[in-house]
Design an enzyme around this catalytic site. Structure first.
Site, mmCIF file in Angstrom:
data_model
loop_
_atom_site.group_PDB
_atom_site.id
_atom_site.type_symbol
_atom_site.label_atom_id
_atom_site.label_comp_id
_atom_site.label_asym_id
_atom_site.label_seq_id
_atom_site.Cartn_x
_atom_site.Cartn_y
_atom_site.Cartn_z
ATOM 1 N N CYS A 5 38.060 35.756 29.625
ATOM 2 C CA CYS A 5 36.784 36.399 29.291
ATOM 3 C C CYS A 5 37.059 37.888 29.069
ATOM 4 O O CYS A 5 37.495 38.594 29.986
ATOM 5 C CB CYS A 5 35.757 36.201 30.399
ATOM 6 S SG CYS A 5 34.266 37.179 30.124
ATOM 7 N N CYS A 8 35.147 40.249 31.461
ATOM 8 C CA CYS A 8 35.735 40.276 32.810
ATOM 9 C C CYS A 8 36.963 41.186 32.807
ATOM 10 O O CYS A 8 37.175 41.959 33.752
ATOM 11 C CB CYS A 8 36.139 38.877 33.262
ATOM 12 S SG CYS A 8 34.766 37.846 33.826
ATOM 13 N N ASP A 31 30.111 50.038 22.943
ATOM 14 C CA ASP A 31 30.379 48.900 22.064
ATOM 15 C C ASP A 31 31.419 49.299 21.013
ATOM 16 O O ASP A 31 31.394 50.410 20.481
ATOM 17 C CB ASP A 31 29.079 48.459 21.379
ATOM 18 C CG ASP A 31 29.185 47.057 20.799
ATOM 19 O OD1 ASP A 31 28.525 46.142 21.315
ATOM 20 O OD2 ASP A 31 29.952 46.865 19.829
ATOM 21 N N HIS A 47 31.213 37.306 36.684
ATOM 22 C CA HIS A 47 31.087 36.532 35.447
ATOM 23 C C HIS A 47 29.848 35.645 35.493
ATOM 24 O O HIS A 47 29.750 34.721 36.296
ATOM 25 C CB HIS A 47 32.322 35.658 35.204
ATOM 26 C CG HIS A 47 32.231 34.900 33.909
ATOM 27 N ND1 HIS A 47 32.559 35.470 32.697
ATOM 28 C CD2 HIS A 47 31.797 33.641 33.628
ATOM 29 C CE1 HIS A 47 32.342 34.581 31.733
ATOM 30 N NE2 HIS A 47 31.885 33.462 32.278
ATOM 31 N N GLY A 95 22.627 34.601 18.648
ATOM 32 C CA GLY A 95 23.628 35.555 18.164
ATOM 33 C C GLY A 95 24.601 36.012 19.229
ATOM 34 O O GLY A 95 25.273 37.033 19.053
ATOM 35 N N THR A 97 27.940 36.335 20.955
ATOM 36 C CA THR A 97 29.331 36.097 20.550
ATOM 37 C C THR A 97 30.312 36.233 21.708
ATOM 38 O O THR A 97 31.438 35.760 21.618
ATOM 39 C CB THR A 97 29.754 37.071 19.423
ATOM 40 O OG1 THR A 97 29.613 38.412 19.897
ATOM 41 C CG2 THR A 97 28.912 36.873 18.178
ATOM 42 N N HIS A 100 29.732 36.356 28.250
ATOM 43 C CA HIS A 100 29.582 37.050 29.547
ATOM 44 C C HIS A 100 28.322 37.888 29.378
ATOM 45 O O HIS A 100 28.261 38.733 28.467
ATOM 46 C CB HIS A 100 30.820 37.907 29.835
ATOM 47 C CG HIS A 100 30.800 38.663 31.131
ATOM 48 N ND1 HIS A 100 31.832 38.618 32.070
ATOM 49 C CD2 HIS A 100 29.876 39.504 31.659
ATOM 50 C CE1 HIS A 100 31.535 39.399 33.101
ATOM 51 N NE2 HIS A 100 30.339 39.958 32.875
ATOM 52 N N HIS A 102 25.487 40.282 28.831
ATOM 53 C CA HIS A 102 25.524 41.720 28.546
ATOM 54 C C HIS A 102 24.199 42.165 27.962
ATOM 55 O O HIS A 102 23.562 41.445 27.202
ATOM 56 C CB HIS A 102 26.687 42.074 27.609
ATOM 57 C CG HIS A 102 26.773 41.234 26.373
ATOM 58 N ND1 HIS A 102 27.293 39.960 26.384
ATOM 59 C CD2 HIS A 102 26.397 41.457 25.091
ATOM 60 C CE1 HIS A 102 27.244 39.447 25.170
ATOM 61 N NE2 HIS A 102 26.684 40.332 24.357
ATOM 62 N N HIS A 104 22.638 44.985 25.631
ATOM 63 C CA HIS A 104 22.895 46.062 24.679
ATOM 64 C C HIS A 104 21.852 47.164 24.903
ATOM 65 O O HIS A 104 20.659 46.872 25.060
ATOM 66 C CB HIS A 104 22.707 45.580 23.244
ATOM 67 C CG HIS A 104 23.634 44.504 22.770
ATOM 68 N ND1 HIS A 104 24.692 44.759 21.929
ATOM 69 C CD2 HIS A 104 23.651 43.168 22.992
ATOM 70 C CE1 HIS A 104 25.307 43.626 21.641
ATOM 71 N NE2 HIS A 104 24.701 42.632 22.276
HETATM 72 P P1 AMP Z 1 26.761 39.698 21.326
HETATM 73 O O1 AMP Z 1 26.897 39.404 19.859
HETATM 74 O O2 AMP Z 1 25.364 39.947 21.779
HETATM 75 O O3 AMP Z 1 27.464 38.656 22.172
HETATM 76 O O4 AMP Z 1 27.487 41.082 21.548
HETATM 77 C C1 AMP Z 1 28.850 41.209 21.763
HETATM 78 C C2 AMP Z 1 29.157 42.663 21.526
HETATM 79 O O5 AMP Z 1 30.402 42.944 22.135
HETATM 80 C C3 AMP Z 1 29.269 43.073 20.060
HETATM 81 O O6 AMP Z 1 28.346 44.127 19.804
HETATM 82 C C4 AMP Z 1 30.714 43.533 19.927
HETATM 83 O O7 AMP Z 1 30.850 44.625 19.057
HETATM 84 C C5 AMP Z 1 31.055 43.901 21.355
HETATM 85 N N1 AMP Z 1 32.449 43.825 21.728
HETATM 86 C C6 AMP Z 1 33.300 42.802 21.561
HETATM 87 N N2 AMP Z 1 34.506 43.081 22.094
HETATM 88 C C7 AMP Z 1 34.410 44.327 22.637
HETATM 89 C C8 AMP Z 1 35.307 45.185 23.326
HETATM 90 N N3 AMP Z 1 36.579 44.826 23.585
HETATM 91 N N4 AMP Z 1 34.865 46.402 23.717
HETATM 92 C C9 AMP Z 1 33.598 46.789 23.459
HETATM 93 N N5 AMP Z 1 32.695 46.014 22.821
HETATM 94 C C10 AMP Z 1 33.108 44.807 22.407
HETATM 95 ZN ZN ZN Z 2 33.349 37.255 32.161
#
Ligand code: AMP
Ligand code: ZN
Length: 116
Positions: A5, A8, A31, A47, A95, A97, A100, A102, A104
């Site tokens: 993950c 994590c 981000d 997690h 949406g 991706t 874990h 989060h 925004h």
């Molecule tokens: P979501 O589409 O809501 O799952 O958001 C995932 C977010 O994680 C996206 O805005 C990505 O740009 C961001 N993201 C993915 N990998 C990383 C990373 N290593 N560091 C910072 N942000 C990331």
């Molecule tokens: Zn995680």
């Protein structure tokens, strides 16, 4: 900690990230692909795959994120006064991706509604 993950690993500082906040249970970091002048992600260190995977045990943690951490960060990031958007994408059509949980925080520009 869940194997493989990425969030994590960020929370555990196994991969680098630009932290903007950390306490015992929560971290926030910038981000990688910002959708506005301000775009940070607030995550529980624990997690939790998505909002659909929260349990009664997580209520205090979620209240801490939404009632304490996000308003504090909004002030520190200078978006509290003009406003900002808080988004939690859940599941495929939502949406999501990264699996874990989060939150925004996006700000520094005018937002549109409905989102795409
Ligand atoms: P979501 O589409 O809501 O799952 O958001 C995932 C977010 O994680 C996206 O805005 C990505 O740009 C961001 N993201 C993915 N990998 C990383 C990373 N290593 N560091 C910072 N942000 C990331
Ligand atoms: Zn995680």
């Amino acid at each position: 900690m869940s194997d493989n993950c990425i969030f994590c690993k960020i929370a555990n500082k196994e991969i680098p990230s630009q932290f903007v906040y950390e306490d015992d249970t929560v971290v926030a970091f910038k981000d990688l692909d910002p959708q506005g002048p301000v775009h940070v992600l607030v995550i529980p260190k624990k997690h939790i795959a998505s909002l659909m995977d929260t349990t009664a045990e997580d209520k205090a943690l979620l209240a801490h994120i939404t009632c304490d951490v996000i308003p504090q960060l909004a002030k520190e990031l200078n978006v509290a006064e003009k406003g900002f958007r808080t988004v939690v994408n859940t599941g495929e059509e939502g949406g999501q991706t990264v699996q874990h949980l989060h939150f925004h925080i996006i700000g520094g520009r005018s937002m549109q509604w409905p989102p795409g």
